[in-house]
Write an enzyme that holds these catalytic residues in place. Structure first.
Site, PDB file in Angstrom:
ATOM      1  N   PHE A 274      41.817  41.506  42.472  1.00  0.00           N
ATOM      2  CA  PHE A 274      42.754  41.916  41.487  1.00  0.00           C
ATOM      3  C   PHE A 274      44.146  42.309  42.035  1.00  0.00           C
ATOM      4  CE2 PHE A 274      44.308  45.060  38.327  1.00  0.00           C
ATOM      5  CZ  PHE A 274      44.426  44.487  37.024  1.00  0.00           C
TER       6      PHE A 274
ATOM      7  N   ASP B 126      36.612  54.694  49.273  1.00  0.00           N
ATOM      8  CA  ASP B 126      37.162  53.325  48.577  1.00  0.00           C
ATOM      9  C   ASP B 126      38.226  54.231  47.803  1.00  0.00           C
ATOM     10  OD1 ASP B 126      37.776  51.531  46.960  1.00  0.00           O
ATOM     11  OD2 ASP B 126      36.110  50.335  47.440  1.00  0.00           O
TER      12      ASP B 126
ATOM     13  N   HIS C 139      38.990  50.160  50.650  1.00  0.00           N
ATOM     14  CA  HIS C 139      38.780  49.277  49.757  1.00  0.00           C
ATOM     15  C   HIS C 139      38.930  47.546  50.300  1.00  0.00           C
ATOM     16  CE1 HIS C 139      38.154  47.387  45.917  1.00  0.00           C
ATOM     17  NE2 HIS C 139      39.223  46.751  46.205  1.00  0.00           N
TER      18      HIS C 139
ATOM     19  N   SER D  71      36.309  43.073  45.598  1.00  0.00           N
ATOM     20  CA  SER D  71      36.892  43.783  44.298  1.00  0.00           C
ATOM     21  C   SER D  71      36.674  43.100  43.276  1.00  0.00           C
ATOM     22  CB  SER D  71      38.470  44.140  44.667  1.00  0.00           C
ATOM     23  OG  SER D  71      38.789  44.946  43.895  1.00  0.00           O
ATOM     24  N   MET D  72      37.708  42.649  42.347  1.00  0.00           N
ATOM     25  CA  MET D  72      37.358  41.743  41.325  1.00  0.00           C
ATOM     26  C   MET D  72      36.831  40.422  41.770  1.00  0.00           C
ATOM     27  SD  MET D  72      39.847  40.665  38.178  1.00  0.00           S
ATOM     28  CE  MET D  72      40.800  39.413  39.084  1.00  0.00           C
TER      29      MET D  72
END
Length: 249
Positions: A29, A194, A224, A97-98
């Site tokens: 994202f 994160d 992250h 992540s996304m």
């Protein structure tokens, strides 16, 4: 939607032709393919066919991202999946992540996927929820470049569209509700620290999927964006070992 912004240098999609085993690689994202390219190149070097799509609205300008929906992001990944299906018999999916959320979505929808490798995947971010109530605000501060390693920067937007956060909140809810549909092997990577996605998301995923083969690997030296961080080589090595092991079954 035709882009009025050029693709940023380093944010281009990447494709590598190799064996009949394919790996679909998804960035996250507000990020870009830059965060996943080192992994993609390593997998290609190992002989695999690799596809790293640029998610719609990403890698150009945050005003363009504002106009996209989570269905657009799904379409971008599905296009990459179709590209691989034309060339490969077996497909693995990985994402950050996304990109991890999209990886989970693909496993929920396409049971033929051989295995998945989500990295700091997002299914529940309570801190984002209040954004649903925001009115009259278009952009918030950026969430990119959460990296422990010095002098490494993620190619990500400097602003986050409020509309896009509302989209990812809806998308995460849907993916989280369907985690029980996942039965393929899963190798889950999670950073212990994160500042974007709470690390408990990975445990939630591990506990909810119904895969008989599932592993969770904790990363102590990355934040992250672990794919650009100190654990990059660890992710690559463990992923290649996992793919080899699953392919030989």
């Amino acid at each position: 939607m035709t882009s009025k912004y050029p693709i940023l240098e380093g944010a281009e999609p990447f494709y590598f032709e190799g064996s009949n085993v394919g790996i679909l690689v998804s960035h996250g994202f507000t990020g870009s393919t830059q965060s996943m390219r080192p992994l993609g190149e390593a997998y290609a070097k190992a002989g695999y066919t690799v596809c790293g799509p640029r998610l719609k609205g990403h890698g150009t300008h945050y005003e363009e991202m504002e106009q996209t929906t989570y269905q657009d992001w799904i379409s971008s990944i599905e296009e990459g999946f179709l590209w691989l299906k034309e060339r490969c018999d077996t497909i693995f999916v990985t994402g950050l992540s996304m990109g991890g959320t999209l990886t989970l979505y693909m496993a929920e929808k396409y049971p033929e996927i051989q295995a998945i490798i989500p990295i700091n995947a997002a299914v529940d971010i309570p801190e984002m929820a209040p954004v649903r109530q925001l009115e009259g605000v278009r952009f918030l501060d950026a969430i990119g470049s959460d990296i422990k390693k010095a002098d490494v920067k993620e190619l990500a937007y400097e602003k986050t569209p409020v509309q896009s956060i509302k989209e990812i909140l809806t998308f995460m809810e849907q993916v989280k509700a369907d985690l029980h549909k996942i039965t393929c092997p899963a190798l889950i990577f999670v950073s212990e620290e994160d500042h974007v996605v709470p690390p408990n998301n990975s445990q939630m995923i591990y506990d909810s999927i119904r895969s008989s083969i599932k592993e969770i690997h904790h990363m102590k030296e990355s934040y992250h964006v672990a794919t650009l961080d100190n654990d990059q080589a660890f992710i690559i090595e463990e992923t290649l070992n996992f793919i080899k092991k699953i392919s030989e079954k």
